[in-house]
Design a protein around this motif. Sequence first.
Motif, short mmCIF file in Angstrom:
data_model
loop_
_atom_site.label_atom_id
_atom_site.label_comp_id
_atom_site.label_asym_id
_atom_site.label_seq_id
_atom_site.Cartn_x
_atom_site.Cartn_y
_atom_site.Cartn_z
N ASP A 97 0.81 -1.22 0.00
CA ASP A 97 0.00 0.00 0.00
C ASP A 97 0.85 1.27 0.00
O ASP A 97 0.32 2.37 -0.17
CB ASP A 97 -0.91 0.05 1.23
N TRP A 98 2.15 1.15 0.20
CA TRP A 98 3.03 2.31 0.35
C TRP A 98 3.94 2.44 -0.86
O TRP A 98 4.44 1.43 -1.33
CB TRP A 98 3.87 2.17 1.62
N PRO A 99 4.24 3.61 -1.37
CA PRO A 99 3.72 4.90 -0.91
C PRO A 99 2.38 5.20 -1.55
O PRO A 99 2.09 4.72 -2.65
CB PRO A 99 4.77 5.90 -1.39
N PRO A 100 1.55 5.98 -0.87
CA PRO A 100 0.28 6.36 -1.50
C PRO A 100 0.55 7.25 -2.70
O PRO A 100 1.54 7.98 -2.73
CB PRO A 100 -0.45 7.14 -0.39
N LYS A 101 -0.31 7.18 -3.69
CA LYS A 101 -0.10 7.93 -4.93
C LYS A 101 0.03 9.43 -4.68
O LYS A 101 0.71 10.14 -5.41
CB LYS A 101 -1.20 7.64 -5.94
N GLU A 102 -0.58 9.92 -3.59
CA GLU A 102 -0.54 11.35 -3.29
C GLU A 102 0.85 11.86 -2.95
O GLU A 102 1.13 13.05 -3.09
CB GLU A 102 -1.50 11.70 -2.14
N ASP A 104 3.80 9.85 -3.81
CA ASP A 104 4.79 9.16 -4.61
C ASP A 104 5.58 10.20 -5.42
O ASP A 104 5.00 11.00 -6.13
CB ASP A 104 4.12 8.15 -5.55
N GLY A 105 6.87 10.23 -5.24
CA GLY A 105 7.69 11.19 -5.96
C GLY A 105 8.15 12.36 -5.12
O GLY A 105 8.83 13.25 -5.60
N GLY A 106 7.78 12.38 -3.84
CA GLY A 106 8.33 13.43 -2.97
C GLY A 106 7.30 14.37 -2.40
O GLY A 106 6.12 14.08 -2.36
N GLY A 107 7.81 15.52 -1.98
CA GLY A 107 6.94 16.51 -1.36
C GLY A 107 6.63 16.23 0.09
O GLY A 107 5.68 16.76 0.64
N VAL A 108 7.43 15.40 0.73
CA VAL A 108 7.20 15.03 2.12
C VAL A 108 8.30 15.64 2.98
O VAL A 108 9.48 15.43 2.72
CB VAL A 108 7.19 13.49 2.30
N GLY A 109 7.90 16.39 4.02
CA GLY A 109 8.90 17.00 4.91
C GLY A 109 9.10 16.23 6.19
O GLY A 109 10.16 16.30 6.82
N HIS A 110 8.09 15.48 6.62
CA HIS A 110 8.17 14.75 7.89
C HIS A 110 7.20 13.58 7.84
O HIS A 110 6.08 13.71 7.33
CB HIS A 110 7.79 15.68 9.06
N VAL A 111 7.61 12.46 8.38
CA VAL A 111 6.75 11.28 8.46
C VAL A 111 6.67 10.85 9.92
O VAL A 111 7.69 10.57 10.55
CB VAL A 111 7.29 10.11 7.60
N HIS A 112 5.45 10.84 10.46
CA HIS A 112 5.22 10.33 11.82
C HIS A 112 4.61 8.94 11.66
O HIS A 112 3.58 8.78 11.00
CB HIS A 112 4.26 11.24 12.59
N VAL A 113 5.26 7.95 12.23
CA VAL A 113 4.83 6.57 12.05
C VAL A 113 4.18 6.06 13.33
O VAL A 113 4.77 6.12 14.41
CB VAL A 113 6.02 5.66 11.68
N LYS A 126 9.99 0.44 3.43
CA LYS A 126 9.52 1.35 2.38
C LYS A 126 9.30 2.77 2.91
O LYS A 126 9.58 3.74 2.21
CB LYS A 126 8.25 0.79 1.75
N ILE A 127 8.81 2.89 4.13
CA ILE A 127 8.63 4.22 4.73
C ILE A 127 9.99 4.89 4.91
O ILE A 127 10.16 6.07 4.58
CB ILE A 127 7.86 4.13 6.05
N PHE A 128 10.96 4.14 5.43
CA PHE A 128 12.30 4.71 5.61
C PHE A 128 12.91 5.13 4.26
O PHE A 128 13.58 6.16 4.17
CB PHE A 128 13.23 3.74 6.33
N GLU A 129 12.68 4.34 3.21
CA GLU A 129 13.17 4.70 1.87
C GLU A 129 12.55 6.01 1.41
O GLU A 129 13.24 6.87 0.84
CB GLU A 129 12.84 3.59 0.86
N THR A 130 11.25 6.19 1.64
CA THR A 130 10.57 7.43 1.27
C THR A 130 11.17 8.60 2.04
O THR A 130 11.44 9.66 1.46
CB THR A 130 9.06 7.33 1.57
N MET A 131 11.37 8.42 3.33
CA MET A 131 11.94 9.49 4.16
C MET A 131 13.32 9.88 3.65
O MET A 131 13.64 11.06 3.51
CB MET A 131 12.00 9.05 5.62
N GLY A 138 11.49 12.29 10.72
CA GLY A 138 10.53 11.30 11.16
C GLY A 138 10.38 11.27 12.65
O GLY A 138 11.26 11.74 13.39
N SER A 139 9.26 10.75 13.10
CA SER A 139 9.03 10.55 14.52
C SER A 139 8.26 9.26 14.72
O SER A 139 7.50 8.84 13.85
CB SER A 139 8.26 11.74 15.13
N PHE A 140 8.52 8.63 15.84
CA PHE A 140 7.94 7.33 16.14
C PHE A 140 7.55 7.30 17.61
O PHE A 140 8.24 7.90 18.43
CB PHE A 140 8.97 6.22 15.86
#
Length: 141
Positions: A97-102, A104-113, A126-131, A138-140
Amino acid sequence: MDVKRCAGGSASNMAKALAQLRRMDNEPEESGFFGARGLDDLGRYFGEAMESKGVRTMGPVREGHTTGTCLCLVSRETGQRTMRTCNGASATVSASDWPPKEIDGGGVGHVHVEGYLFRDPGMMEKIFETMKSAGAGGSFP
């Protein structure tokens, strides 16, 4: 007994808080939430409630699954609480399911998991690859 329904959960509450902080700083409400929900009334309610708070919802909507819920009972006298959780469709999220199409390709500044995602090592990879590719923080829990 007073009954209140609200869209929540640790990760979605974080997304709502980030959208509110951005709004306070006169920034665009560019906050997002990724997770699975059911194709049901609660799933529709969740999506609408999150969007009304400035949070874009992403992720699969699963037919035949119920949206996750949490019953929280709070004592008026003591403020003590107890919670009963059913993960529902959120338990079906997987690395496919990752990354969501919205995003995919970037535009992410922070990922909270949220902690439940740690049960799927492929998903976390896959989340770490995106980050990493986005240079995102990121935050966990």
